[in-house]
Design an enzyme around this catalytic site. Structure first.
Site, PDB file in Angstrom:
ATOM      1  CD  GLU A 149      -3.007  -0.958   0.186  1.00  0.00           C
ATOM      2  OE1 GLU A 149      -2.648  -0.983  -1.015  1.00  0.00           O
ATOM      3  OE2 GLU A 149      -4.194  -0.836   0.535  1.00  0.00           O
TER       4      GLU A 149
ATOM      5  CB  THR B  90      -4.886   6.374  -3.645  1.00  0.00           C
ATOM      6  OG1 THR B  90      -5.612   5.266  -4.153  1.00  0.00           O
ATOM      7  CG2 THR B  90      -5.062   6.425  -2.148  1.00  0.00           C
TER       8      THR B  90
END
Lengths: 307, 307
Positions: B128, B181
């Site tokens: 991530e 993101t």
């Protein structure tokens, strides 16, 4: 029934990460109140012992709360309220909430229970509005419901009763200095960093989980407040030292009760609570501040009928 | 065991009031991955189908995550990873998390389970970090654990698995536009009002209670986000209309999935979820945007071994 005598408990609100939403109910600290119907169609505060508080109904939290209840049912009945204040005003353990919640509870009983205890919360909140300018629910709710109360929402009002792990004990130190709720609110910053807010709601979610699962370790790790405590704790003499002592002696968590100056230590079991209580007492006795110290179970039922 | 084939599920993170801390695992959307040991002492991404993603291990979330795991156990073993991407990158339903979590899950199995699934979370988070610059856990945790995951704390990392009410269903609409993101994070304000933050943590506390008590009404009332959703929803075409349609058709709650552009509707029961899905599909078909639509149960176990 024309008269009722009750015990209306002290409460610890603003439980660390649950600032403004989470409170719990104490068991061995509280006011005693006697409420009886009168024939005068008036709400009167006929007697207050233990504290110097206004007897005029419109200036007394109990009077204001009862009037809100009576207005809601359209009743013209009158009531006399006697309050033996065992909880000191301005202590931070829900003194005004106990009077307001106790009064509406008693009147509701005499009226034949038109409202559930949950439904009494908004009336008791009117007392809080008078006391602090803010109709908060996190003291009156646990006083009326017992156990732990979570205020999900104020508009509309929604309060949940959460489970109470059996072994929890609360040690409360009340340094006998006065902090007005209004003043204590005014020093809060009106904005917080997103990062700290995320940490706060992560902890609160975990704390709720800990109550359901009786996970004392998790409960302790979750009892954190990195938003309000750092600001308000400067108003409380020796806060950092007290917290260190409580944690070193095994308290699960430690923080400010309500808007202070009282502080609470959450403990597991009588033995640990007694140890924490003793350590705090020994430390504070060496300081030049008078204080009261309470050790209590969590009161699961809230206000109790004495006679 | 020298080879394992797995299903690594999509996840919905940032569940409304649980921004950055709460996610849940889906059941019928996910990547298929095959992981086998090689004799080259190298981690290789040997094949990716379905999406155009980097094969170089150090630039691939699965590669980075596996390398973090191998470093932790001091293993020099090599692995080949094949990924059949069924989850589109940038969809907002945990595409990178599925690859990273699936890869460490598979390698851990081949190594004989030196870690629990809970312990694998930090390694998957390294994926991530590569994908978004932020090592968040609220997708990889539900992918690895199943059900609902709450991140209590990042430092130190503590993740809880929460209960899953049986009748919950999730409808996910993925408008085929791309929101990175990183971009989605950059439009967030770094401070929030204390009042809104209090409302957010009141709702999250109530949502956790609702999961334990299977209280669907409470769950729906709690699924609110007045902090992030108002800002990020402007990046999602017709967000307000979609939310209105979902709620009018009986969805318990509706919000942004991850950092978008996917949106989720939380529903009770298959019938209601189907109704919400149909209403959303009919509305979006009239717009000039391609989309995918998923209806899923909550996946309680997380990553599944296929062979």
């Amino acid at each position: 029934m024309e008269q009722i005598k009750i015990f209306s408990p002290a409460t610890v609100a603003n439980l660390s990460c649950g600032f403004d939403v989470l409170g719990c109910c104490l068991d061995n600290v509280g006011d005693e109140m006697t409420i009886r119907q009168n024939d005068l169609n008036q709400v009167r505060i006929t007697k207050i012992t233990g504290q110097d508080l206004p007897l005029e109904a419109d200036k007394n939290v109990a009077g204001v709360a009862v009037k809100a209840l009576l207005a809601a049912v359209g009743s013209l009945k009158g009531f006399d309220i006697e309050i033996d204040k065992k909880i000191k005003a301005g202590s931070g353990i829900g003194s005004s909430a106990a009077s307001a919640a106790g009064a509406v509870f008693g009147v509701n009983k005499i009226l034949g229970d038109p409202f559930s205890n949950m439904e009494l919360i908004p009336f008791a909140m009117e007392g809080e509005r008078l006391a602090s300018g803010n109709a908060h629910a996190d003291n009156v709710a646990p006083a009326l419901l017992g156990g732990f109360s979570l205020v999900r929402s104020y508009e509309p009002l929604e309060v949940l009763k959460l489970p109470t792990p059996e072994e929890l004990r609360v040690v409360v130190l009340h340094p006998l200095i006065e902090i007005k709720t209004k003043d204590s609110r005014s020093i809060l910053r009106q904005s917080v960093s997103l990062k700290k807010a995320i940490s706060q709601w992560g902890n609160l979610g975990a704390l709720v989980s800990a109550l359901y699962t009786e996970n004392y370790g998790l409960l302790g790790r979750s009892l954190q407040d990195n938003i309000v405590e750092p600001v308000r704790s400067i108003l409380i003499p020796y806060f950092d030292e007290l917290k260190k002592i409580a944690v070193e002696n095994g308290a699960l968590g430690f923080g400010i009760s309500g808007s202070g100056p009282s502080v609470y230590g959450m403990c597991r079991g009588d033995k640990n609570a007694e140890k924490v209580r003793t350590a705090i007492r020994d430390f504070y006795k060496s300081k030049d501040i008078d204080f009261e110290l309470h050790l209590s179970e969590i009161n699961k039922e809230g206000i109790k009928i004495l006679s």
